[in-house]
Every structure is written in C-alpha cells, then in structure tokens.
Design an enzyme around this catalytic site. Structure first.
Site, PDB file in Angstrom:
ATOM      1  CG  ASP A 148      -1.654  -1.325   1.355  1.00 43.76           C
ATOM      2  OD1 ASP A 148      -2.502  -1.602   0.500  1.00 43.76           O
ATOM      3  OD2 ASP A 148      -1.355  -2.106   2.284  1.00 43.76           O
TER       4      ASP A 148
ATOM      5  CG  HIS B  42      -3.469  -5.196   3.039  1.00 48.75           C
ATOM      6  ND1 HIS B  42      -3.016  -4.319   2.086  1.00 48.75           N
ATOM      7  CD2 HIS B  42      -3.876  -6.290   2.360  1.00 48.75           C
ATOM      8  CE1 HIS B  42      -3.127  -4.871   0.887  1.00 48.75           C
ATOM      9  NE2 HIS B  42      -3.662  -6.073   1.023  1.00 48.75           N
TER      10      HIS B  42
END
Ligand code: NAD
Ligand code: LMR
Length: 330
Positions: free
Chosen positions: A160, A188
């Site tokens: 990410d 996440h």
C-alpha cells in the site's frame, strides 16, 4: 568472504506471489550478494506439484547463493531453524463465504503456523504475513507463538505504501525518489488511510504540490482500492508488486531504512497514536539496528484522526471475531 547462510521459509510457495518472490530471494535481492540462502517451501498437498516445478526452475537458474531448496507440507519441518518467514499462503474468500468463515479458515492455518514458528524457528526469526486478512492473520500467528517476541510478527502494508508513493509521484509528475513522508495507517483493507499530511514532494509539502482535495479524496480511495483495481484488470490479485513489497519490507527490517526516511509497517501497537496495545496495525516506522521503531511525534489532525480510528475499529472487530472463535489464546 561469504556471510553465514540464512534460512528463509515461504508458505504458499506454489502460488503466484511465491513464484514472483522465490527467484529474487535466491538471487540475493533480499540479503545481498554475499549471503548464502536455504529455501524452505511450505505448501498444502494440492500445491506441492507447483512448488516442485518452481524448485526445478530454481535449480535451473544455478544461483550461486542458493544452497538448498526443500518442500514440505508440515510447518514444523519447514520452520526448523528459519531466520525469516514469509507467510503468503492463505485461504481466499470464495462465493458465499461469510467473514467469520474466512477468519475461522485462516485461524486454522495461522494458529498452527504460529505454534510451529514458536517451537522450531531460530531465535532471530522475523515474520511477515502477506496472506489476507494479513493484519489479523499475523495477530493469530503471533498470539500462538508466546516464546517469540511479539514485535517479530509483522504484516504487509508496504505494498500500500509503495502504491501510495507511485500514485502521488505520477500526480505530481516527479520521480518516485523525490517523494517521502507518506504513511499508511491501519488495516490492509479498504479502510486503510494513506496519509499525505507529512509527505514531501521534491522538497515541498505534498499538500502544496497537489490539489489537497484530491489528496484527501480520490487519492485515498485510489490507493485503498488499488488491490481491487488490479484484480479487475489482471483477473487475479497483485503478485509481482506484492512480492516486491514483501522483499522491500524484509530488506529494510534486516538492513535498515534510509536515513531520515520512514516506511509503513503493520506491527504490534505499543499504544502509539491511540492504537490499542497489541493490535497489528500499520504505522510510520523506521528500522534501526534490526528493529522496527514507530516514528513518534507526528501531528494528527481531525481528518486523519477519524480515518485512523475507522481502520483501527475494523481491526478491533476482526480481533474480537477471532477471539470469539477461540483462535487467539488469552
Ligand atoms: P495463490 O492462490 O496464487 O497462491 C496461494 C498458495 O498458497 C497456493 O499455492 C496454495 O496452495 C497455498 N496455500 C494455501 N493454504 C496454505 C497453507 N495452509 N500452507 C501453505 N500453503 C498454503 O495466491 P497469491 O496470489 O500467491 O496470494 C497469496 C495471498 O496473499 C492471498 O491471501 C492474497 O489475498 C494475499 N495478498 C496480500 C497482499 C498484501 O498486500 N498484504 C497483496 C497481494 C496478495
Ligand atoms: C492487494 O492489495 O493487492 C491484495 O490484498 C488484494 C487481494 O484481495 O488479494
């Protein structure tokens, strides 16, 4: 002179991320050109043949650093003496599966793997969980490994982070290495918060370099939903970029982050920034002397506070669910 050999275990070795990671591990991308490597591959019976194929190809690469490759279905065997573990294999969500079914199925994987790491890994074991739901799978493994220091269990939000860097650099039309100070907070999942409050682009605050409405609107959604965007485009989830991020995470952990910079790591909270103790949540972190340290002292405005809290609430819900299922010993 060669360094001492390092044993790297990887679960899900017959899958996509395994295929994208193993050749890079064997070629020295993680630990450099002087560290010999033993690879220990973990699979379930259905995945063994694919892992064997990968092992044949590893042999055919004649990597000078690669000392041995073994494959097994027993985590107690695979994690024997492991210094580094990439936990990639997980039970994917399938049609009609409830969230509790998914957590329960993954508890059946990460509980025993945590216990096997506890009983068999080397004293310096470092673990990164990639398999989803990564933060909570890491929590399950960690809580089932009481003899391993809790901070040795981490989960992957570096993907990410890297996405957040790449998308910001493209918007600002600058090279990626002129972007720093980004943080991914939380889980996440699509509740994650890619935070540009402290980001720098080519020496100036990012919020002066791009439209702040984009930075706190479309940008957040784009980064948080990038995994879904890739699944839609590729027909399967990110593999090379996930493997690359897992290697970035582990390399920085072992060898240190660049001076004055930080990255994003999901690690057990010490209570920093109001994140409840023990929750495996993503923070700004630096690796110093082989240990992750949460970057302290960042100001958190109201906008950021709300988004961090929302993602942390999701993690607390996941923890409560696995607790209720008896997957984490109290
Ligand atoms: P894949 O389906 O190609 O491979 C998974 C492999 O894991 C398969 O070979 C399977 O047999 C194996 N496996 C399943 N259960 C196992 C177990 N108990 N022990 C050992 N091996 C087992 O999937 P992939 O594309 O390699 O992705 C793996 C995981 O990573 C998925 O959960 C995916 O959602 C996740 N992922 C996470 C991130 C992240 O940023 N955290 C990014 C991408 C993918
Ligand atoms: C990703 O971020 O690419 C993956 O976590 C997506 C997924 O669901 O596997």
């Amino acid at each position: 002179m060669s360094a001492q050999a390092v044993t790297i275990a990887l679960s899900g070795a017959g899958g996509q991320i395994g295929y994208a990671a193993l050749f890079r591990l064997a070629s020295g991308d993680l630990l450099g050109p002087k560290t010999p490597i033993h690879l220990r591959l973990l699979e379930i019976p259905q995945g063994v043949s694919a892992a064997e194929g990968t092992a044949l190809e590893l042999t055919d690469c004649a990597f000078p650093l690669l000392q041995s490759v073994t494959i097994d279905t027993d985590p107690n065997v695979v994690f024997e003496g492991a210094n580094i573990a990439f936990l990639v294999g997980a039970r994917p969500r399938t049609a009609g599966m409830e969230r509790s079914d998914l957590l329960s199925a993954n508890g059946g994987i990460f509980g025993p793997q945590g216990r096997a790491l506890n009983d068999h890994a080397a004293d310096d074991i470092r673990v990164i969980v990639v398999g989803n739901p990564a933060n909570t799978n890491a929590l399950i493994a960690q809580r089932n490994a009481p003899d391993v220091p809790a901070e040795r269990f981490t989960a992957l939000t570096r993907l990410d982070h890297n996405r957040a860097v790449g998308i910001l650099a493209a918007e600002a039309d600058v090279p990626v290495d002129s972007v720093s100070g980004i943080t991914i907070w939380g889980n996440h999942s699509i509740t994650q918060y890619p935070d540009l409050s402290h980001a720098i682009v080519a020496g100036s605050p990012a919020l002066d370099m791009v439209d702040p409405r984009w930075a706190r609107g479309a940008y957040i959604e784009r980064v948080a939903k990038r995994g879904g965007e890739i699944i839609e485009a590729r027909g399967s989830s990110s593999a090379a970029s996930a493997a690359n991020a897992a290697i970035d995470h582990m390399r920085d952990w072992v060898t240190g982050t660049r001076p004055h910079e930080w990255t994003s790591v999901a690690l057990p909270s010490d209570g920093s920034y109001g994140v409840p103790n023990g929750l495996i949540s993503s923070f700004p972190a630096r690796s110093v002397n082989g240990q992750w340290e949460i970057v302290q002292g960042l100001t958190i405005d109201q906008f950021s506070r709300e988004r961090i809290d929302a993602s942390v609430t999701e993690l607390l819900d996941e923890r409560e669910a696995v607790n209720a299922l008896g997957l984490i010993p109290s």
